[in-house]
Design a protein around this motif. Structure first.
Motif, PDB file in Angstrom:
ATOM      1  N   ALA A 278       0.935  -1.089  -0.002  1.00  0.00           N
ATOM      2  CA  ALA A 278       0.273   0.266  -0.043  1.00  0.00           C
ATOM      3  C   ALA A 278       0.754   1.431   0.002  1.00  0.00           C
ATOM      4  O   ALA A 278       0.522   2.372  -0.652  1.00  0.00           O
ATOM      5  N   ASP A 279       2.335   1.198   0.600  1.00  0.00           N
ATOM      6  CA  ASP A 279       3.088   2.362   0.894  1.00  0.00           C
ATOM      7  C   ASP A 279       3.927   2.396  -1.242  1.00  0.00           C
ATOM      8  O   ASP A 279       4.737   3.893  -0.656  1.00  0.00           O
ATOM      9  N   GLY A 280       3.577   1.526  -1.250  1.00  0.00           N
ATOM     10  CA  GLY A 280       4.095   2.094  -2.758  1.00  0.00           C
ATOM     11  C   GLY A 280       5.687   0.958  -2.439  1.00  0.00           C
ATOM     12  O   GLY A 280       6.446   1.443  -3.449  1.00  0.00           O
ATOM     13  N   GLU A 281       6.391  -0.208  -1.734  1.00  0.00           N
ATOM     14  CA  GLU A 281       7.262  -0.658  -1.536  1.00  0.00           C
ATOM     15  C   GLU A 281       7.270  -2.029  -2.378  1.00  0.00           C
ATOM     16  O   GLU A 281       5.914  -2.360  -3.631  1.00  0.00           O
ATOM     17  N   ARG A 282       8.280  -2.477  -3.240  1.00  0.00           N
ATOM     18  CA  ARG A 282       8.287  -3.157  -4.180  1.00  0.00           C
ATOM     19  C   ARG A 282       9.517  -4.513  -3.655  1.00  0.00           C
ATOM     20  O   ARG A 282      10.632  -4.086  -3.246  1.00  0.00           O
ATOM     21  N   PHE A 283       8.697  -5.742  -3.545  1.00  0.00           N
ATOM     22  CA  PHE A 283       9.386  -6.610  -3.067  1.00  0.00           C
ATOM     23  C   PHE A 283       9.353  -7.908  -4.867  1.00  0.00           C
ATOM     24  O   PHE A 283       9.031  -7.297  -4.993  1.00  0.00           O
ATOM     25  N   GLU A 284      10.438  -8.554  -4.387  1.00  0.00           N
ATOM     26  CA  GLU A 284      10.593  -9.316  -6.015  1.00  0.00           C
ATOM     27  C   GLU A 284      10.918 -11.188  -4.909  1.00  0.00           C
ATOM     28  O   GLU A 284      12.572 -10.598  -3.626  1.00  0.00           O
ATOM     29  N   ALA A 285      10.120 -12.052  -5.116  1.00  0.00           N
ATOM     30  CA  ALA A 285      11.202 -13.418  -4.640  1.00  0.00           C
ATOM     31  C   ALA A 285      10.767 -14.520  -5.347  1.00  0.00           C
ATOM     32  O   ALA A 285       9.329 -14.481  -5.778  1.00  0.00           O
ATOM     33  N   ARG A 286      11.374 -15.551  -5.555  1.00  0.00           N
ATOM     34  CA  ARG A 286      11.100 -16.933  -6.009  1.00  0.00           C
ATOM     35  C   ARG A 286       9.981 -16.945  -5.528  1.00  0.00           C
ATOM     36  O   ARG A 286       9.573 -18.054  -6.518  1.00  0.00           O
ATOM     37  N   PHE A 287       9.857 -17.500  -4.188  1.00  0.00           N
ATOM     38  CA  PHE A 287       8.797 -18.177  -3.183  1.00  0.00           C
ATOM     39  C   PHE A 287       7.916 -17.405  -2.322  1.00  0.00           C
ATOM     40  O   PHE A 287       8.009 -16.273  -1.871  1.00  0.00           O
ATOM     41  N   LEU A 288       6.819 -17.478  -2.587  1.00  0.00           N
ATOM     42  CA  LEU A 288       5.849 -16.484  -1.858  1.00  0.00           C
ATOM     43  C   LEU A 288       4.763 -17.043  -0.875  1.00  0.00           C
ATOM     44  O   LEU A 288       3.956 -18.342  -2.148  1.00  0.00           O
ATOM     45  N   VAL A 289       4.542 -17.298  -0.013  1.00  0.00           N
ATOM     46  CA  VAL A 289       3.891 -18.046   1.367  1.00  0.00           C
ATOM     47  C   VAL A 289       3.337 -17.320   1.978  1.00  0.00           C
ATOM     48  O   VAL A 289       3.473 -16.509   2.668  1.00  0.00           O
ATOM     49  N   THR A 290       1.842 -17.366   1.212  1.00  0.00           N
ATOM     50  CA  THR A 290       0.196 -16.657   2.360  1.00  0.00           C
ATOM     51  C   THR A 290       0.264 -17.006   3.275  1.00  0.00           C
ATOM     52  O   THR A 290      -0.106 -18.212   3.811  1.00  0.00           O
ATOM     53  N   ALA A 291       0.521 -16.838   5.061  1.00  0.00           N
ATOM     54  CA  ALA A 291       0.464 -17.299   6.121  1.00  0.00           C
ATOM     55  C   ALA A 291      -1.918 -16.237   6.512  1.00  0.00           C
ATOM     56  O   ALA A 291      -1.247 -15.167   7.843  1.00  0.00           O
ATOM     57  N   VAL A 292      -1.475 -15.470   5.609  1.00  0.00           N
ATOM     58  CA  VAL A 292      -2.889 -14.624   6.187  1.00  0.00           C
ATOM     59  C   VAL A 292      -4.165 -15.007   6.290  1.00  0.00           C
ATOM     60  O   VAL A 292      -5.048 -14.639   6.919  1.00  0.00           O
ATOM     61  N   GLY A 293      -4.136 -16.379   7.439  1.00  0.00           N
ATOM     62  CA  GLY A 293      -5.589 -16.894   7.741  1.00  0.00           C
ATOM     63  C   GLY A 293      -6.985 -17.129   7.107  1.00  0.00           C
ATOM     64  O   GLY A 293      -6.999 -16.854   6.011  1.00  0.00           O
ATOM     65  N   CYS A 294      -7.812 -18.001   7.724  1.00  0.00           N
ATOM     66  CA  CYS A 294      -8.680 -17.989   6.964  1.00  0.00           C
ATOM     67  C   CYS A 294      -9.778 -17.406   7.256  1.00  0.00           C
ATOM     68  O   CYS A 294     -11.076 -17.279   6.267  1.00  0.00           O
TER      69      CYS A 294
END
Ligand code: NA7
Length: 536
Positions: free
Chosen positions: A129-145
């Protein structure tokens, strides 16, 4: 912005609750990966960072609502009550973050707004939301249900002169109800926990109920040293039992059918379970979730209890659930919920009989009355399972949007991955047992599976993993069959089915085949060379 300005990591984890903290520990400390964890909230705790409403407490018992992977962590922590409240769980997760020295790799106040897979780079590009950017081989969502609040669209809310809150977005500083006229909408687990506590503080409490609910007493109490010693001495056995169970709870399910005992024995068994309290009421007989006639005996027992507890017969009648069976929706447990309706300052409005028409500056207008209010509490639940994932605006291979891929319901393989979204791992995703289990047990299994998977990829020199469409198709079918083997899909208004959100596809989302069976399937898939996945 261009990808050049993105900060690069091996893996990005989203969410700092039970899942994200453990996943960070495993990927960083076990595998030595360069990992960053992004968390929208201003503190760790995940769902327990946001759910601070009065009475917020876990329905799993504290001795098994915790990590089991480290004896040291377990030795360093003492729970004070049979069911931990939100403050204590938040303290526990902060303690874990400190002990495992996780904070340096956690970025708080960072809301992920987009995640796009770049096929050329075989990387995920993540924006915040603040306009930061990241790049990664793996994306793991731990955002809950259960983390995307469901705010019903009731006309006029913006005109309300008082305050309003959703229970899942509770202000950290709390809310003072003293002397106020409070309206609470919703009688799921949350509304049932909050009602007795708010009633004690408020001048007047009006509960707006759409569907009457079954609830069993929690019987919360302080934990004594004797029990703590028993837990320490039996740690391995408790953990083994939780892992080999259907729901991730370390207690025995009866081996008897509710229909094979005499009426008297059955009544005594329910009475004993009612006195013992808690979710293990479900385990009184082995067929309460599979046989309608068996379940009806438990449902009727609870209906009779409601009539005994609630003094005003008309209120008791409104509170009596008739359009679903016990535990086919997530069963709440409570402390004095039904008793609270005997108080002079508490009133029940059945919004099926007299629907909410609108919110006006003074309060809530139903089809037959204007109820003046100072505060409205929305205990209206969540856009469960898919909501938190879709909110990330995930775009996979060839521009495939997750929301399109899941337009007719979530399509995952094992709840962990989805075809078209390489290297995206969804902890406790739809199609996993998640919400039907004691969460930490389900979470540990997922995190450990993902960690093993990434380890084996590295050993093989593979950089990409994605399930085949065929494997996902078969899994969706299996999830469906597992649900059909139970009574759970019968509850047509349940959030397991997405029925609480207007326009959401109706499909039974969690895997109802049981924790133990699920873990075995996952292990076999891995041992068979990640059958159903393409790894290269
Ligand atoms: P739930 O279980 O989804 O309960 C939400 C409650 O709010 C439920 O009684 C709903 O009635 C009611 N609701 C939702 N929308 C409306 C509207 N528009 N009008 C009136 N009533 C409404 O959420 P909880 O937060 O209680 O629990 C979620 C999980 O968190 C819980 O199961 C545990 O796993 C932890 P309905 O039943 O849909 O008729």
């Amino acid at each position: 912005a261009n990808a050049e300005s993105a900060r690069r990591y091996d893996a990005i984890i989203v969410g700092a609750g039970f899942s994200g903290l453990y996943q960070l520990h495993m990927l960083r400390d076990r595998l030595g990966l360069d990992v960053r964890l992004l968390e929208a909230g201003e503190g760790v705790g995940g769902t327990w960072h946001w759910n601070r409403y009065p009475g917020a407490r876990c329905d799993s018992e504290s001795y098994y609502y915790c990590y089991t992977f480290s004896d040291e962590l377990q030795d360093q922590w003492q729970w004070s009550e049979r069911y931990p409240d939100h403050n204590e769980i938040r303290r526990y997760l902060n303690h874990v973050a400190d002990r495992l020295e996780l904070r340096s790799h956690i970025q708080l106040g960072t809301k992920v707004t987009r995640a796009t897979y770049d096929e050329h780079k075989n990387s995920w590009l993540i924006s915040t939301a603040d306009g930061e950017r990241f790049e990664a081989r793996f994306l793991v969502t731990a955002v809950g249900c259960l983390s995307t609040a469901n705010m019903p669209s009731i006309p006029g809310l913006e005109t309300f002169a008082g305050e309003h809150y959703h229970t899942g977005r509770w202000p950290a500083e709390g809310v003072d109800f003293s002397g106020k006229r409070v309206g609470l909408i919703g009688t799921g687990s949350t509304g049932i926990q909050a009602t007795p506590v708010i009633a004690q503080q408020a001048g007047k409490l009006t509960v707006f109920q759409r569907t009457a609910n079954y609830s069993v007493p929690a019987r919360n109490r302080p934990i004594g040293q004797g029990f703590r010693d028993w837990v320490s001495a039996n740690r391995e056995a408790i953990r083994a039992k939780a892992r080999s169970s259907t729901n991730g709870h370390p207690f025995d399910v009866s081996d008897q059918s509710a229909l094979e005992v005499s009426d008297r024995e059955r009544e005594q068994a329910y009475e004993a379970a009612w006195e013992r309290g808690g979710l293990r009421f479900r385990a009184t007989f082995n067929d309460l979730l599979t046989n309608e006639a068996a379940n009806e005996t438990a449902s009727q027992f609870i209906r009779d209890k409601i009539r005994t507890i609630v003094k005003d017969p008309a209120t008791a009648e409104k509170l009596t659930p008739r359009d679903h069976l016990y535990a086919t929706k997530r069963p709440p447990i409570d402390t004095d919920y039904f008793e609270t309706f005997n108080r002079d300052n508490v009133e029940l409005v059945d919004v099926k009989a007299t629907p909410i028409v609108e919110i006006v500056p003074e309060g809530i207008r139903t089809s037959d009355a204007l109820i003046p209010l100072d505060v409205i509490v929305f205990a209206t639940g969540f856009d469960a399972l898919t909501g938190p994932l879709l909110a990330l605006n995930i775009e996979g291979r060839g521009g495939l949007k997750l929301k399109d891929a899941w337009a007719h319901g979530p399509r995952t393989y094992l709840g962990i991955q989805s075809p078209g979204f390489p290297n995206l791992f969804t902890i406790t995703g739809p199609g996993s047992p998640s919400v039907l289990t004691n969460m930490p047990i389900a979470i540990e299994q997922h995190v450990e599976w993902i960690t093993r998977c990434i380890t084996e990829m590295r050993n093989k020199g593979a950089t990409r993993i994605e399930p085949t469409p065929d494997a996902a198709e078969k899994w969706v079918q299996h999830v469906n069959e597992a649900a059909q083997a139970t009574l759970l899909p019968m509850a047509s208004s349940s959030w397991y089915l997405g029925a609480n959100i207007p326009g959401k596809p109706r499909t039974f989302m969690p895997y109802a085949g049981g924790m133990a069976r699920y873990a075995k399937i996952c292990d076999e898939v891995a041992s068979n060379g990640y059958e159903g996945f393409v790894m290269n």
